[in-house]
Scaffold this active site. Structure first.
Site, PDB file in Angstrom:
ATOM      1  N   SER A 179       0.336   8.876  -3.470  1.00  0.00           N
ATOM      2  CA  SER A 179       0.690   7.950  -2.760  1.00  0.00           C
ATOM      3  C   SER A 179       1.616   7.503  -4.010  1.00  0.00           C
ATOM      4  O   SER A 179       3.076   8.299  -4.197  1.00  0.00           O
ATOM      5  CB  SER A 179       0.044   6.622  -2.791  1.00  0.00           C
ATOM      6  OG  SER A 179       0.647   5.385  -2.584  1.00  0.00           O
ATOM      7  N   THR A 180       2.085   6.243  -4.546  1.00  0.00           N
ATOM      8  CA  THR A 180       3.063   6.210  -6.195  1.00  0.00           C
ATOM      9  C   THR A 180       3.227   7.046  -6.892  1.00  0.00           C
ATOM     10  O   THR A 180       1.944   7.658  -7.657  1.00  0.00           O
ATOM     11  CB  THR A 180       2.389   4.861  -6.417  1.00  0.00           C
ATOM     12  OG1 THR A 180       1.738   3.828  -5.657  1.00  0.00           O
ATOM     13  CG2 THR A 180       2.756   4.073  -7.518  1.00  0.00           C
ATOM     14  N   HIS A 206       1.950   9.499   1.693  1.00  0.00           N
ATOM     15  CA  HIS A 206       2.599   7.728   1.837  1.00  0.00           C
ATOM     16  C   HIS A 206       3.614   7.704   1.873  1.00  0.00           C
ATOM     17  O   HIS A 206       4.326   7.094   0.573  1.00  0.00           O
ATOM     18  CB  HIS A 206       1.331   6.414   0.807  1.00  0.00           C
ATOM     19  CG  HIS A 206       0.336   6.785   1.316  1.00  0.00           C
ATOM     20  ND1 HIS A 206      -0.937   6.346   0.206  1.00  0.00           N
ATOM     21  CD2 HIS A 206      -0.601   7.571   1.498  1.00  0.00           C
ATOM     22  CE1 HIS A 206      -1.690   6.542   0.593  1.00  0.00           C
ATOM     23  NE2 HIS A 206      -1.789   7.330   1.678  1.00  0.00           N
ATOM     24  N   MET A 299      -1.825   4.351  -5.413  1.00  0.00           N
ATOM     25  CA  MET A 299      -2.596   3.233  -5.615  1.00  0.00           C
ATOM     26  C   MET A 299      -4.056   3.423  -4.201  1.00  0.00           C
ATOM     27  O   MET A 299      -3.515   3.899  -3.876  1.00  0.00           O
ATOM     28  CB  MET A 299      -1.590   1.634  -5.130  1.00  0.00           C
ATOM     29  CG  MET A 299      -0.809   1.394  -6.796  1.00  0.00           C
ATOM     30  SD  MET A 299       0.666   0.146  -6.113  1.00  0.00           S
ATOM     31  CE  MET A 299      -1.008  -0.685  -5.875  1.00  0.00           C
ATOM     32  N   ASP A 302      -7.470   5.702  -0.541  1.00  0.00           N
ATOM     33  CA  ASP A 302      -7.812   6.525   0.221  1.00  0.00           C
ATOM     34  C   ASP A 302      -7.464   7.610  -0.529  1.00  0.00           C
ATOM     35  O   ASP A 302      -7.062   8.061  -1.729  1.00  0.00           O
ATOM     36  CB  ASP A 302      -5.663   6.189   1.004  1.00  0.00           C
ATOM     37  CG  ASP A 302      -5.795   7.765   2.316  1.00  0.00           C
ATOM     38  OD1 ASP A 302      -6.544   7.876   2.790  1.00  0.00           O
ATOM     39  OD2 ASP A 302      -4.503   7.431   2.052  1.00  0.00           O
TER      40      ASP A 302
END
Length: 362
Positions: A179-180, A206, A299, A302
């Site tokens: 993600s991030t 994401h 973050m 997940d």
């Protein structure tokens, strides 16, 4: 406690006003200044001393990329979040900004149906990132507020513990959740795989629609292996990386000797679509002990449930370490749950994947 000071840079008066109002309503945040373009922003930084800059991508006179380059040169440690339009041009510029040192991005809340929906988007997407990048950890709070995770193995093992791998089955697929900080992490890993890489690579990053296609195109240009946006019914090929399209879950299933992609819009999981858990569950069911999951910077949590499934099926799990992660949320939860076989810095992950695949083939 001192509030987090923010500088909002956007050429739209309405956008500056809307973002300022939403952020100012959070007691931990203070809008220290606003600027209509990059030149004004550079002057304002010295005046208001912000802790973080929210930077529009497309602006007249001095655009977001030019402004970011100037900020990185003069204030190399000042976190910047790009505020991007939901367009192909915005997606391309945003990915370039991430490669230049922006911490992350948030898409502008246009065409969301109501002012409240737009405000909610800003509260959910922008505020948590501001707090993380300014040193306030929200990862534990995120987990504890989720009732479904209270019985998870995260609560049974509080410290990272490396798991011994005995007689591993040959690796048949690599599944990556990120993600991030993901675009840069993927750009560090994927180019290290040669064109003859022997198994498919499945990636959930994401990311919104349109951005996923631009990310695949950008990575494909840098890699020896093909990198494409996944599509429904695609037959998995060795040495090809498939990125889940934005706003769609991606999973795999087996039809005889063929494994193919399934792209669908089932409800979001962990507030995410695509969700890492959806991919990892299907990989565990399809490949069993032949699965290798890799959880990179991001973050939230997940991927935690999915890793539990992969471990139960006998597969292997690697996670990125805290020091090299932009945010040690996703990999941190998996590591602390005792699910990781190896915890590695980003610059060692590709080599370890290659070593593991080669050892299993021999």
């Amino acid at each position: 406690m001192r509030k987090i000071r923010l500088l909002i840079v956007d050429d739209s008066v309405m956008v500056r006003r809307r973002v300022s109002e939403v952020l100012s309503n959070d007691p931990a945040l203070e809008v220290a200044g606003v600027a209509a373009n990059g030149q004004i922003a550079l002057a304002k930084i010295a005046q208001v001393n912000p802790d973080l800059v929210i930077l529009d991508v497309e602006m007249p006179e001095m655009d977001g990329l030019e402004t970011l380059a100037a900020i990185r040169k003069t204030y190399p440690n000042l976190p910047t979040i790009m505020f991007s339009a939901f367009t192909e041009r915005g997606a391309t510029a945003t990915l370039e900004a991430l490669s230049l040192g922006a911490k992350d991005y948030v898409t502008k809340p246009f065409q969301m149906g109501s002012i409240e929906a737009a405000n909610q988007h800003l509260r959910q997407e922008l505020i948590p990132k501001i707090k993380v990048f300014c040193g306030e950890s929200i990862e534990t709070t995120t987990l504890n507020s989720d009732r479904d995770l209270k019985t998870s193995s995260i609560n049974q093992q509080l410290t990272y513990r490396k798991r011994a791998i005995r007689n591993p089955k040959p690796i048949e697929a690599i599944a990556i959740g990120v993600s991030t900080g993901g675009p840069n992490a993927l750009a560090a890993i994927l180019p290290q795989f040669r064109a003859d890489f022997p198994v498919p690579i499945l990636i959930v990053q994401h990311i919104p629609p349109m951005f996923s296609q631009r990310l695949a195109t950008r990575l494909n240009a840098r890699c020896q292996i093909p990198v494409i946006e996944g599509f429904d019914g695609a037959k998995l090929e060795p040495g090809t990386a498939y990125i889940a399209p934005g706003d769609f879950h991606m999973s795999v299933d087996r039809l005889g000797s063929i494994v193919q992609l399934r792209i669908h819009q089932s409800p979001p999981e962990n507030s995410c679509r695509p969700a890492v858990d959806v991919l990892f569950r299907s990989v565990a069911q399809t490949y069993g002990a032949g699965a290798l999951a890799v959880v990179l910077t991001g973050m939230g949590h997940d991927g935690l449930r999915g890793c539990e499934g992969i471990r139960s099926a006998g597969g292997q799990i690697f996670v990125q370490d805290k020091a090299s992660s932009v945010v040690w949320g996703m990999p941190g939860f998996v590591a602390k749950a005792g699910l990781a076989d190896k915890m590695l810095p980003l610059d060692q992950i590709a080599a370890e994947i290659l070593r593991s695949v080669a050892n299993c083939i021999q």
